[in-house]
Structure formats: C-alpha cells, structure tokens
Scaffold this active site. Structure first.
Site, PDB file in Angstrom:
ATOM      1  N   LEU A  41       0.868  -1.195   0.000  1.00 38.82           N
ATOM      2  CA  LEU A  41       0.000   0.000   0.000  1.00 38.82           C
ATOM      3  C   LEU A  41       0.892   1.228   0.000  1.00 38.82           C
ATOM      4  CD1 LEU A  41      -2.968  -0.423   2.526  1.00 38.82           C
ATOM      5  CD2 LEU A  41      -3.067  -0.419   0.037  1.00 38.82           C
ATOM      6  N   GLY A  60      -1.404   5.565  -2.583  1.00 42.12           N
ATOM      7  CA  GLY A  60      -1.975   6.055  -3.845  1.00 42.12           C
ATOM      8  C   GLY A  60      -3.268   5.327  -4.159  1.00 42.12           C
ATOM      9  N   VAL A  61      -3.964   5.788  -5.195  1.00 40.33           N
ATOM     10  CA  VAL A  61      -5.278   5.217  -5.513  1.00 40.33           C
ATOM     11  C   VAL A  61      -5.154   3.794  -6.081  1.00 40.33           C
ATOM     12  CG1 VAL A  61      -5.393   6.255  -7.838  1.00 40.33           C
ATOM     13  CG2 VAL A  61      -7.508   5.694  -6.630  1.00 40.33           C
ATOM     14  N   ASP A  62      -4.105   3.518  -6.848  1.00 35.14           N
ATOM     15  CA  ASP A  62      -3.994   2.213  -7.526  1.00 35.14           C
ATOM     16  C   ASP A  62      -3.861   1.059  -6.532  1.00 35.14           C
ATOM     17  OD1 ASP A  62      -4.109   3.591  -9.938  1.00 35.14           O
ATOM     18  OD2 ASP A  62      -1.940   3.816 -10.050  1.00 35.14           O
ATOM     19  N   MET A  96       5.835   0.634   2.567  1.00 29.88           N
ATOM     20  CA  MET A  96       7.303   0.636   2.572  1.00 29.88           C
ATOM     21  C   MET A  96       7.826   2.039   2.787  1.00 29.88           C
ATOM     22  SD  MET A  96       7.985  -1.649  -0.806  1.00 29.88           S
ATOM     23  CE  MET A  96       6.383  -2.046  -1.456  1.00 29.88           C
ATOM     24  N   CYS A 143      13.924  -0.439  -8.635  1.00 23.43           N
ATOM     25  CA  CYS A 143      13.177  -0.479  -7.384  1.00 23.43           C
ATOM     26  C   CYS A 143      12.217  -1.671  -7.376  1.00 23.43           C
ATOM     27  CB  CYS A 143      12.407   0.830  -7.230  1.00 23.43           C
ATOM     28  SG  CYS A 143      11.526   0.911  -5.701  1.00 23.43           S
ATOM     29  N   CYS A 149      10.849   6.711  -7.330  1.00 19.01           N
ATOM     30  CA  CYS A 149      10.111   5.625  -6.708  1.00 19.01           C
ATOM     31  C   CYS A 149      10.283   5.704  -5.196  1.00 19.01           C
ATOM     32  CB  CYS A 149      10.694   4.329  -7.258  1.00 19.01           C
ATOM     33  SG  CYS A 149      10.116   2.878  -6.471  1.00 19.01           S
TER      34      CYS A 149
END
Length: 395
Positions: free
Chosen positions: A8, A11-13, A33, A100, A200
């Site tokens: 998680l 963000g929305v995605d 993370m 990443c 990232c």
C-alpha cells in the site's frame, strides 16, 4: 483463504488493488514501505512519505484490513540510491523505478511478505499476469495492462519467473478512470489523489539537488555540434558480416570539443542525460538545443539543434550478456539466433518493430525506424504481441 500482502503506497492504484483482492476472497494485509529518511532533498517542506503512509493507513482502516509499516530505507539506499550515483558518475542514465521493482518491491519486500506467511504479493501496477503450461511446466507471463495509456509492464521488465509466481496485479484489467470510480464509490481518501511523480518512493525530489549531495558541481563547457558536421555524412554501407553492420549502427560517436562551438557553461556533465532539453540555459538558437552526448571524463556536454538532429538518432543498440534478462527463459535466444519483436526504450514510448540478434558478447536490438536519444543505462524491453518477454540495459 490465501494470504496476500499488498504494497500500500498511499496512492489510488494500490488502494483499489487491496479492495479487489478482498472482494475475491483473499486474506489481505496492507504493508507500507518506507524507503527514505533524508527530508533535506524533498522539494517542499511537506514530508511526502508521512502523508502517504497516513493515507495508506486510512485506506486499510476503511477496507478493514490489518496494516503495518516496514522500513526499507537501508536496503533502498544500498541498492537503488548508491547504484544511481554510481551510474550518473559513469555518465549513464539509470532507471531507478525499474530497479526499485526488481530489488525492493519484488525482492526485499517480497521476502518480508513471505516470512509473514503470505502466499502472494500484490501491487497497484497496470499490468497482467498470465499462466501457460509448456512441457508439463507452469510458465508465468508478464502482460501489458488493458489501459494502453497506463500500461506499466515496462517498469517490471526485470522480474523473474520466481518473482512472477508470487505476484498479483489486481488492477491490470482496469483503466485508470475505472480505478478512480471504484475508489470514489468506496469513498477512499486516495480517490482524487494525483499520481506520484517523484523517484520511486523517495517523494518529490529534485534530481539535480539529489545528485549534488554526492556528485560535486564542476564547471564545464556546452558545445553545439552542427547537423552538417562531416561525422554525420560519413556513412558506411558495405560490411563483411551482419554483426559488423550492427556494431556500426549501434556505435557511439566519439565527440571532441573542436567538432563544434562552445555556446555556454554547465555545472557538471553527470547531471545531464542524452535527449535532455531543459536546464541547459542556452538561448538564441533557431531550434531548441538537445543534449546529444555527455563526456563525464572531460566534463563536456555536446548539444545539437532540433529533435531530428542526427546526433540523437540511432537504429540499433547493444546489451551485454551481463545485463541481458529474460522474463521468459524458455524463449531465450541462442548464439546467432534472431527474433522479430516489438520493443521500447522508455516507459511512455509506443512499441516499435525490431529484431533481436544474439551474438557472442551479448545481443543487438535493431529497430526498423530510427530511435531518438538512446541513453546508456536505460532499459530496453521487448515484447511478442502484448507479452513482455525480456529486457536489458542499453550499453
């Protein structure tokens, strides 16, 4: 019930990915993370990772799933940040997002998830996973996302069969607007949140500021090379072998200061990359200036006018054996084999027709059309239809 740990990100995605998995009957756990501590290089005084982890926590609460934060900043610094500095210092242009995914999300993070008893790790990437049977063995496919505009398979081009086996991409069948609609219906705090633009996980970082932490500014000259320069007109057409031709097509031009005229100064060649247009601070040219090459040893930036400048265009690139990666190991080319594919050298680029040529020292990717600004250190990824089958670092 299979257990899935979702990265998680706030963000929305990834929020919608977690919701869909729960709907599908998985036991879902949200894990955020944290990859960065140093707030001195973020653009504004807001602390992006704190906001993001807060949003992730609120989403988890709303979806009724357990949530925790894991600090990976040490591994991130070691595997991503140090690698970036090292690549820039060598005059190459790294892609931290691809790295990443390979090194952090689908390696360090995945190991933690599996230790927590997860069967799978899921992310909010716009791509899909397929499974086929071949010679009695299951083979995993990395397929483009349904949303052409958002397909992120390129960023996962370094994943292995082992990593894909344990991965799920719940939103790959959806478009971005559909994902936002689901988040709005669920009244998730991330529904209207803008996509993150920073490195990232580091947040909103200005790359030059970030690089300046380790790569010290050093004044050098900006040289403009004319399109009419003889080096571009000296075109070779007869070759003794296919490999000789490919070597010629992918060659690096050896620029020298006396090939052009000095048009300005810069603060360090390692801050610039091929194809870059902004940040040169040189005006008064008919067409905009683009970086056509950098020489970090001599600290010189070579530029040319217009995006059709011959110094930007090439038809072939080379990937060395050490930096060659097959997602589909069963499709790996043997010496002297060729394969017609579709390829891209950057995330947003539409797929281009190309042919792979396997040689002793690595592999050539020969494009049908000229490609602009092939930067060493970036990734080239190749596809058959909508399946990404391999990738490599442009050398």
């Amino acid at each position: 019930m299979k257990r899935v740990i979702v990265g998680l990100s706030g963000g929305v995605d990834s929020s919608v990915a977690a919701y869909l998995l729960k709907q599908q009957g998985y036991e879902v756990i949200g894990l955020f993370m944290k990859n960065w501590h140093d707030d001195s290089v973020t653009i504004s005084n807001e602390c992006p990772w704190l906001d993001d982890s807060n949003d992730a926590m609120l989403v988890a609460e709303k979806l009724g799933i357990p949530f925790q934060t894991v600090d990976l900043s040490e591994q991130y610094k070691e595997r991503i940040v140090d690698y970036m500095f090292n690549e820039y210092e060598r005059g190459r242009t790294p892609n931290p997002d691809v790295l990443c995914n390979r090194e952090i999300k689908f390696d360090v993070f995945m190991k933690i998830a599996l230790e927590l008893g997860a069967d799978y790790v899921a992310t909010g990437h716009y791509c899909r996973k397929g499974t086929i049977k071949k010679d009695g063995k299951e083979i995993y496919q990395l397929l483009a996302g349904v949303d052409d505009n958002k397909d992120q398979s390129y960023f996962l081009c370094q994943l292995s069969q082992e990593q894909l086996a344990k991965s799920l991409f719940p939103i790959g069948e959806l478009t971005k607007p559909e994902v936002r609609d689901i988040a709005t219906e669920l009244d998730l705090i991330t529904a209207e949140k803008k996509d993150s633009q920073g490195l990232c996980f580091i947040g909103k970082v200005k790359l030059p500021d970030f690089l300046q932490q380790q790569l010290k500014p050093k004044e050098g000259v900006i040289v403009e090379v004319s399109k009419e320069q003889d080096i571009y007109n000296d075109i070779q057409t007869d070759f003794n072998s296919e490999e000789e031709k490919l070597e010629y097509l992918s060659r690096k031009i050896d620029y020298k200061v006396d090939l052009g005229k000095v048009v300005g100064k810069h603060q360090g060649a390692h801050y610039f990359t091929k194809g870059q247009r902004k940040g040169l601070g040189v005006g008064g040219t008919v067409e905009p200036l683009f970086v056509i090459d950098t020489d970090v040893k001599e600290n010189v930036i070579y530029t040319g006018q217009g995006k059709e400048h011959p110094g930007l265009l090439k038809k072939a690139l080379f990937v060395s054996n050490e930096e060659l990666h097959w997602v589909r190991e069963d499709l790996k080319l043997e010496l002297d084999e060729t394969l017609e594919v579709l390829a891209r050298i950057r995330y947003r680029q539409s797929l281009q027709k190309a042919t792979l040529h396997k040689v002793d020292s690595g592999m050539y990717v020969e494009f049908e059309e000229f490609q602009s600004a092939m930067a060493e250190g970036q990734f080239v990824a190749w596809y058959i239809n909508d399946e990404l089958i391999g990738s490599g670092v442009i050398s």
